[in-house]
Scaffold this active site. Structure first.
Site, PDB file in Angstrom:
ATOM      1  N   GLU A 251       0.828  -1.230   0.000  1.00 49.71           N
ATOM      2  CA  GLU A 251       0.000   0.000   0.000  1.00 49.71           C
ATOM      3  C   GLU A 251       0.854   1.269   0.000  1.00 49.71           C
ATOM      4  O   GLU A 251       0.693   2.142   0.870  1.00 49.71           O
ATOM      5  CB  GLU A 251      -0.956  -0.003   1.202  1.00 49.71           C
ATOM      6  CG  GLU A 251      -1.964  -1.129   1.136  1.00 49.71           C
ATOM      7  CD  GLU A 251      -3.090  -1.042   2.170  1.00 49.71           C
ATOM      8  OE1 GLU A 251      -2.981  -0.252   3.127  1.00 49.71           O
ATOM      9  OE2 GLU A 251      -4.072  -1.783   2.013  1.00 49.71           O
TER      10      GLU A 251
ATOM     11  N   GLU B 180      -5.549  -8.509  -0.381  1.00 47.51           N
ATOM     12  CA  GLU B 180      -6.255  -8.223   0.880  1.00 47.51           C
ATOM     13  C   GLU B 180      -7.707  -7.966   0.532  1.00 47.51           C
ATOM     14  O   GLU B 180      -8.012  -7.018  -0.208  1.00 47.51           O
ATOM     15  CB  GLU B 180      -5.674  -6.986   1.581  1.00 47.51           C
ATOM     16  CG  GLU B 180      -4.321  -7.208   2.211  1.00 47.51           C
ATOM     17  CD  GLU B 180      -3.856  -6.019   3.049  1.00 47.51           C
ATOM     18  OE1 GLU B 180      -4.701  -5.331   3.661  1.00 47.51           O
ATOM     19  OE2 GLU B 180      -2.634  -5.794   3.081  1.00 47.51           O
TER      20      GLU B 180
HETATM   21  O1  AHR Z   1      -5.142  -6.041   6.992  1.00 46.39           O
HETATM   22  C1  AHR Z   1      -4.992  -4.918   7.797  1.00 46.39           C
HETATM   23  C2  AHR Z   1      -4.289  -3.763   7.093  1.00 46.39           C
HETATM   24  O2  AHR Z   1      -5.100  -3.303   6.054  1.00 46.39           O
HETATM   25  C3  AHR Z   1      -2.991  -4.105   6.395  1.00 46.39           C
HETATM   26  O3  AHR Z   1      -1.911  -4.021   7.249  1.00 46.39           O
HETATM   27  C4  AHR Z   1      -2.889  -3.033   5.362  1.00 46.39           C
HETATM   28  O4  AHR Z   1      -2.179  -3.449   4.241  1.00 46.39           O
HETATM   29  C5  AHR Z   1      -4.321  -2.657   5.063  1.00 46.39           C
HETATM   30  O5  AHR Z   1      -4.521  -1.298   5.129  1.00 46.39           O
END
Ligand code: AHR
Length: 499
Positions: free
Chosen positions: A173, A292
């Site tokens: 990110e 994610e």
């Molecule tokens: O999964 C939790 C967080 O969400 C992770 O660390 C990050 O990559 C995202 O913002």
């Protein structure tokens, strides 16, 4: 009763399902690692301190790949802190989650845990506070045979054979202002390019995932992917996508319609990859790593309280969302959406796996149990391997407060090697069941149907340690092909057609 028809044809193929779409994620965050997968002293801990009850739940989910060690955490992480004798490893301030990281579990321990779980490691390198040099060194440490500084160090630390990590994330990110050493697209594109190039020089067999924007709602979204890929297209294999549903209107119909956002997101990012490919006259296709995704909002207020009382604690109970039945339906809808993009989505990680926004929960010194969201994931991973077919669904559509043309039923179909077919279907209608007609075109005869339904009358029902079976699929029902198939109101269905 309402009616729905699903048309399936052998020749309407979307693509082969890459098993890595049933991946997950463990970050050094909250109680994912410490007091999650690892709890030495627990009555069910193995000789290495890993909890066997948690491990069994992971194994039953058949998780092919686990992203590690972050997440936001990785952008301040020194991988060297996590190797060598445990007693000599430093405790560090983790600025991402305002906790203390003791490094008791590191690269070797996690690799071993993954091996026991039947999973592969998907390892993220730090392109925040570190850069291409640290990235190429960790590839050498993990994957080089021997005879060099880092490969010999690995041997000294107990792993004679290379760890053989095949999938690598180029940071996390990197457009998020919350990220340590966040970057502009130009800055990140250059660093990602150089890191990927050097990492592949060390081990040409690896694949790498470049960071897409951290979210579709970011001002950087779109342009970020285009600029970053313009810098590094030829050296990367996948672009990452992250999406969390947060039920902003606290409205069930909207919450269940939100998988439409995922559908558009996946098509949109694939289109940007293709635009860069066309501009570059490249023959190579960059695919999608949805590394994610999940529902995440239930624990937000609780987390603020935790930070007030326990700053810089270890294994703080952060992001411990308790998932209800409607969340499980949305997870099912997302899995359907992923399967319907099998031509481009090659990796997807339910974020995360244990305790932190997770399908699996554990109590320190106590039990481990499956949340509501565990079941669609486990069933899709078990029955959703093969070739994804274009399931044409004909059904009623409606508008919700914030979404238009939402189909009553979403479905995906996977054809297996033996020509058996599994249909996954969610009926979004909260009041009405649907009578399902399957039009199987050239498939020929199927003798039996095995139908498993997950439904609960209360959309807010949850599973807890003391009541772990409140929300789970009913026992499968075996019926003849000519008998009626009914999708109950508000239900997740797994329909297996057997020859
Ligand atoms: O999964 C939790 C967080 O969400 C992770 O660390 C990050 O990559 C995202 O913002």
């Amino acid at each position: 009763m309402k009616k729905v028809k699903i048309i399936l044809d052998k020749d309407y193929v979307i693509g082969k399902v890459d098993e890595r779409v049933y991946g997950s994620f463990i970050e050094h965050l909250g109680r994912a690692v410490y007091d999650g997968i690892y709890e030495p002293g627990h009555p069910l801990a193995d000789e290495k301190g890993f909890r066997k009850d948690v491990m069994q739940l992971v194994k039953d989910m058949k998780v092919p790949v686990v992203r590690y060690p972050g997440g936001n955490f990785v952008s301040g992480f020194n991988w060297e802190d996590s190797i060598g004798p445990v007693a000599e490893r430093p405790a560090r301030m983790d600025l991402a989650w305002k906790t203390t990281e003791t490094n008791e579990v590191g690269l070797h321990e996690f690799h071993e845990w993954c091996k026991k779980a039947g999973s592969q490691v998907m390892y993220a390198v730090n392109l925040g506070t570190r850069g291409p040099d640290a990235a190429r060194n960790v590839v050498e440490y993990a994957n080089h045979e021997g005879g060099t500084y880092y490969s010999e160090l690995r041997k000294k630390n107990g792993a004679e054979e290379p760890l053989g990590i095949k999938l690598w994330c180029l940071g996390n990110e990197m457009d998020g202002p919350w990220q340590m050493c966040a970057k502009t697209a130009e800055e990140y594109g250059r660093v990602a390019h150089e890191a990927a190039k050097m990492m592949k020089w060390v081990d040409p067999s690896i694949e790498v995932v470049v960071c897409g924007s951290s979210g579709v709602g970011m001002p950087t979204f779109g342009e970020w992917e285009y600029k970053v890929l313009s810098e590094c297209y030829d050296d990367v294999d996948y672009v990452s996508l992250h999406l969390y549903y947060n039920n902003p209107h606290r409205n069930t119909e909207d919450h269940l319609a939100a998988s439409q956002d995922m559908d558009k997101f996946l098509s949109g990012v694939a289109a940007i990859c293709d635009a860069v490919q066309a501009k570059k006259h490249s023959k190579k296709q960059v695919n999608l790593s949805l590394d994610e995704w999940n529902v995440w909002y239930h624990s937000n207020e609780q987390d603020q309280e935790i930070y007030k009382t326990k700053p810089w604690g270890r294994a703080l109970p952060l992001l411990e969302d308790v998932y209800n039945f409607e969340d499980a339906l949305l997870v099912g809808l997302t899995l359907i959406t992923i399967l319907n993009h099998a031509d481009r989505v090659k990796i997807a990680c339910l974020a995360q796996l244990v305790n932190v926004i997770a399908p699996i929960m554990s109590r320190k010194g106590g039990g481990a149990w499956a949340q509501t969201t565990y079941y669609p994931m486990m069933q899709a991973s078990t029955y959703g391997r093969g070739t994804s077919l274009n399931a044409r669904v004909q059904c009623e559509k409606w508008d919700t407060a914030h979404y238009k043309d939402v189909p009553m039923v979403e479905a995906a179909a996977v054809m297996h090697d033996d020509e058996g077919i599994t249909v996954f279907a969610v009926n979004r209608d909260l009041e009405n069941a649907a009578d399902l007609e399957l039009d199987l075109r050239a498939f020929g005869e199927y003798k039996k149907v095995e139908h498993t339904v997950m439904h609960h009358d209360d959309m807010n029902a949850v599973n807890t340690e003391n009541d772990p079976d409140q929300v789970k699929p009913e026992a499968p029902v075996l019926q003849d092909m000519n008998e009626k198939i009914v999708l109950p109101a508000a239900s997740w269905n797994v329909i297996r057609l057997l020859k």
